[in-house]
Every structure is written in C-alpha cells, then in structure tokens.
Design a protein around this motif. Structure first.
Motif, PDB file in Angstrom:
ATOM      1  N   ALA A  40       0.775  -1.109   0.048  1.00  0.00           N
ATOM      2  CA  ALA A  40      -0.053   0.119   0.075  1.00  0.00           C
ATOM      3  C   ALA A  40       0.864   1.244  -0.171  1.00  0.00           C
ATOM      4  CB  ALA A  40      -1.025   0.080   1.327  1.00  0.00           C
ATOM      5  N   SER A  41       0.611   2.004  -1.013  1.00  0.00           N
ATOM      6  CA  SER A  41       1.342   3.494  -1.163  1.00  0.00           C
ATOM      7  C   SER A  41       0.628   4.167   0.055  1.00  0.00           C
ATOM      8  CB  SER A  41       1.321   4.061  -2.408  1.00  0.00           C
ATOM      9  OG  SER A  41       1.395   5.542  -2.236  1.00  0.00           O
ATOM     10  N   ASN A  91      13.821  -5.810   6.164  1.00  0.00           N
ATOM     11  CA  ASN A  91      13.084  -6.086   4.724  1.00  0.00           C
ATOM     12  C   ASN A  91      14.073  -6.348   3.878  1.00  0.00           C
ATOM     13  OD1 ASN A  91      11.740  -6.330   2.491  1.00  0.00           O
ATOM     14  ND2 ASN A  91      10.188  -4.795   2.752  1.00  0.00           N
ATOM     15  N   PRO A  92      14.516  -7.594   3.317  1.00  0.00           N
ATOM     16  CA  PRO A  92      15.419  -7.779   2.283  1.00  0.00           C
ATOM     17  C   PRO A  92      15.173  -7.232   0.865  1.00  0.00           C
ATOM     18  CG  PRO A  92      14.313  -9.766   2.722  1.00  0.00           C
ATOM     19  CD  PRO A  92      13.657  -8.713   3.596  1.00  0.00           C
ATOM     20  N   ILE A  93      13.906  -7.035   0.441  1.00  0.00           N
ATOM     21  CA  ILE A  93      13.590  -6.928  -0.770  1.00  0.00           C
ATOM     22  C   ILE A  93      14.505  -5.788  -1.406  1.00  0.00           C
ATOM     23  CG2 ILE A  93      11.773  -5.939  -2.242  1.00  0.00           C
ATOM     24  CD1 ILE A  93      11.312  -8.754  -1.176  1.00  0.00           C
ATOM     25  N   GLY A  94      14.801  -4.531  -0.762  1.00  0.00           N
ATOM     26  CA  GLY A  94      15.647  -3.610  -1.524  1.00  0.00           C
ATOM     27  C   GLY A  94      17.003  -4.331  -1.957  1.00  0.00           C
ATOM     28  N   GLN A 101       1.821 -11.672  -1.324  1.00  0.00           N
ATOM     29  CA  GLN A 101       1.190 -12.558   0.137  1.00  0.00           C
ATOM     30  C   GLN A 101       1.522 -11.975   1.320  1.00  0.00           C
ATOM     31  OE1 GLN A 101      -0.483 -15.334  -0.844  1.00  0.00           O
ATOM     32  NE2 GLN A 101      -0.165 -14.843  -3.018  1.00  0.00           N
ATOM     33  N   PRO A 102       0.318 -11.607   2.009  1.00  0.00           N
ATOM     34  CA  PRO A 102       0.333 -10.723   3.350  1.00  0.00           C
ATOM     35  C   PRO A 102       1.345 -11.628   4.209  1.00  0.00           C
ATOM     36  CG  PRO A 102      -1.958 -11.123   2.789  1.00  0.00           C
ATOM     37  CD  PRO A 102      -1.107 -11.907   1.590  1.00  0.00           C
ATOM     38  N   GLN A 103       1.489 -12.843   4.344  1.00  0.00           N
ATOM     39  CA  GLN A 103       2.333 -13.642   5.221  1.00  0.00           C
ATOM     40  C   GLN A 103       3.965 -13.658   5.017  1.00  0.00           C
ATOM     41  OE1 GLN A 103       0.066 -14.875   3.324  1.00  0.00           O
ATOM     42  NE2 GLN A 103       0.937 -16.870   1.892  1.00  0.00           N
ATOM     43  N   GLY A 123       3.478  -3.494   6.932  1.00  0.00           N
ATOM     44  CA  GLY A 123       2.296  -3.914   7.575  1.00  0.00           C
ATOM     45  C   GLY A 123       2.182  -5.090   7.891  1.00  0.00           C
ATOM     46  N   GLY A 124       3.141  -6.060   7.650  1.00  0.00           N
ATOM     47  CA  GLY A 124       3.263  -7.641   7.963  1.00  0.00           C
ATOM     48  C   GLY A 124       3.915  -7.800   9.019  1.00  0.00           C
ATOM     49  N   HIS A 125       4.176  -9.247   9.224  1.00  0.00           N
ATOM     50  CA  HIS A 125       4.840  -9.780  10.560  1.00  0.00           C
ATOM     51  C   HIS A 125       5.858 -10.701  10.007  1.00  0.00           C
ATOM     52  CE1 HIS A 125       1.373  -7.888  13.043  1.00  0.00           C
ATOM     53  NE2 HIS A 125       0.643  -8.511  12.237  1.00  0.00           N
ATOM     54  N   ALA A 126       6.256 -10.932   8.855  1.00  0.00           N
ATOM     55  CA  ALA A 126       7.267 -11.920   8.541  1.00  0.00           C
ATOM     56  C   ALA A 126       8.786 -11.366   8.926  1.00  0.00           C
ATOM     57  CB  ALA A 126       7.266 -12.146   7.069  1.00  0.00           C
TER      58      ALA A 126
END
Length: 350
Positions: A113-114, A290-293, A324-326, A333-336
């Motif tokens: 979500a932006s 967050n490892p996405i970057g 996927q929210p998980q 906004g997640g919990h992973a």
C-alpha cells in the motif's frame, strides 16, 4: 556456464542481514540459470573504522578493481559521523570506478500500500548523476570556532558529466515509455542549473521520439506526491536525484524495498549495487529487516552482468512474495521475519 566474481561488502547494521538474503536468492537463481557466482567478502564498515581508523584499507580500490561487480549492504553506525562513512567508502568507490549513473527504479507492487490515495500505477526510474554536481570535494572552512566562521562548498557541473547522464536517461526512456523529466532549479541557482538545462535540452534534440520536459525541483517534489503515475524517467543532479529517489521510495510504500545501482555503463570498471535504506541501527540484529531492497539490487546486478532472464525471474519472485500478506515485513504492515521473506523468495526460484 557464465562466471562472475562478486565483491561483497555487508557493511553495518541490517546491511549484513539483507546482504545474506540477497546472496541466498542469487544462489537460487544462479543454479536455475547456470550462472557461476563466486563471492569474496570484505569487512569494510564503521566497525573497521573504529578498530583501524579507516573504512577500508589503503589498497581497497585496487582490490575491488579485479571484480565484476560489488554488492554492498549498508554503511553507517552511531558514533561514526555520516560524512566519514560516506566519504571513506561509497564515494571513493563511485568515483574511482566512474560509476556516474545512480539508477533507482520505483514501483508500487500489488499488495504494497502506498501512503497516497490511488497511487497504484507507479513505475518510473530516477537517474541520478553520481560523481559530480553538489557532492564535490571543492571547498573548505575558515575561522573555525570564531563568530565569523565560514564554510564554502562548490558545486561542479561539467559538460561531459551532464551530457553522459542525460544521454543515459534518454537512451533508457527509449526502452520504456519514452518520456524524460529533468529536475532543475534554474530560477534560483543562477549558473550551474541553467547550464544543466542547456545541456540536457541539447541531448533531448537527439531523441525526437522522446517527450521531454523540465521541472523545478520544488514543484517536481510536489508532483511526485500528487501525480506519481505520470513519470517515466526522471533525471537529476547528484543532490536532486538523491532526494527525489528517497521521496519516490516513500511514495511506493517503503524505503525498505528500494534498490539502487551505481553503474559504469561502459563496463570498464565494476559497478556497485546496494539497497537505499541504510544501516537502520534501531532494528539491527532483530531479524526483521526487509530484504527486498537488497534482493532487487541483486536483480539489477544480474541484468547489468548480462543475465536479463535471471533478473526477471528474481523480480517475479519479488512480486509474488510481496503479494502474500504472510511474507511481508513490518515496514509493509506484515509480521514476517527477514528469514521468512528470504525463504519465500528462494523457494520461488528453485
């Protein structure tokens, strides 16, 4: 089998965590595509500065010159001034290896979500001039400690520097939606930015099929928020590109997913790939980064090394994982955990 030597500099804080994630994903996609990636890791960091008085050894640049690419985590830590960590590692690497393009793609992914309403159709690239402009070494301070103390910092814009970054931006736009926006402030900065405008306009004339406009940086920042979907390729000076790309990452939902590539487009020198988010000391060691970057930066590295198909597979894994929210971290906004996101990415590639 294609073989590449990769220098790995995990750096500080969460840099060590997300770099490990990027390597896991790289190994998975490399096995799938028959790419041989060999790594050599270096402990160049603020911890090294505190121990040895330097971010990297005196022969650090010579050492890096033998690699095909550099994968960087993040640098910076409390107690070491930011200008020390930056000028002791990142900027010398960028300049020694002629990495004059800082490429920062921006996307709003499904499931992320932006903070802006209706900001779903956002997909553009900030092309930042990376070795001159406002981040020059010319200047100094006098009368330190006295009431009339003074600091002077010179901006340096050369015809060569502006020409090559503008050419890169227009060439990139030819492969995308054929629209370039140039960031300027020529109404207030009376010498360097009118020069920038003139040179960029000259280069635009060589690309008649690319729509081109120029925007003052203050208005452009507002339009990033109000009309983010309108942009395709945005080209800016070192300072303007730096600020705009971080703003754009926030528009896309989190700076934690933002990648960057420091490129020598000639490939005569190694290019360097790093997430934008920094070392984040407040969450370091908690396993929640967050490892996405870092993973997206690794995909940019694969593309630069000539493995477009492998890079595309990594980005597909990123898209599916973010959907996927998980498998979203707390900043989304997640919990992973970092490990859970990394495992999900790697599983997509096996």
């Amino acid at each position: 089998m294609s073989a590449h030597r990769i220098a790995v500099i995990p750096g500080d804080g969460i840099g060590t965590e997300v770099t490990a994630s990027a390597r896991t994903v790289l190994d998975a996609v490399a096995a799938r595509h028959g790419i041989d990636l060999s790594y050599e890791e270096f402990d160049w960091s603020c911890r090294r500065f505190e121990r040895d008085g330097a971010m990297m050894p005196a022969d650090g640049l010579e050492t890096l010159s033998g690699f095909d690419a550099i994968l960087l985590g993040a640098v910076g830590w409390p107690g070491v001034p930011d200008h020390v960590s930056l000028w002791g590692l990142l900027i010398p690497i960028r300049r020694a290896f002629r990495q004059y393009v800082n490429l920062r793609p921006i996307r709003v992914f499904d499931g992320v979500a932006s903070p802006l309403r209706d900001a779903t159709d956002v997909d553009f690239v900030v092309v930042r001039e990376n070795v001159e402009g406002e981040y020059s070494e010319i200047g100094g301070r006098i009368n330190r400690g006295f009431p009339d103390e003074m600091a002077v910092q010179e901006s340096v814009f050369t015809r060569v520097g502006v020409t090559r970054i503008a050419d890169y931006a227009f060439d990139l736009a030819e492969t995308r939606r054929r629209y370039v926006t140039s960031a300027t402030k020529s109404n207030g900065i009376v010498h360097t930015l009118p020069f920038w405008d003139e040179v960029v306009a000259e280069r635009a004339a060589n690309h008649p099929g690319v729509r081109f406009d120029s925007e003052h940086i203050d208005a452009l920042a507002a339009k990033f928020v109000l009309q983010p979907g309108r942009f395709d390729v945005v080209v800016g000076s070192n300072l303007f590109g730096d600020i705009l790309s971080d703003l754009a990452a926030a528009v896309a939902g989190s700076i934690g997913i933002a990648p960057s590539a420091n490129l020598d487009p000639t490939k005569q020198n190694p290019s360097m790939f790093e997430p934008v988010h920094g070392s984040a000391p407040d969450i370091a060691g908690r396993g929640v980064a967050n490892p996405i970057g870092a993973v997206w930066s690794a995909a940019l590295m694969l593309e630069h090394l000539g493995h477009a198909s492998a890079a595309a597979d990594v980005m597909t894994a990123v898209e599916r994982t973010l959907a996927q929210p998980q498998t979203r971290t707390a900043d989304l906004g997640g919990h992973a955990s970092t490990a859970e996101v990394t495992d999900a990415l790697a599983a997509q590639l096996r």
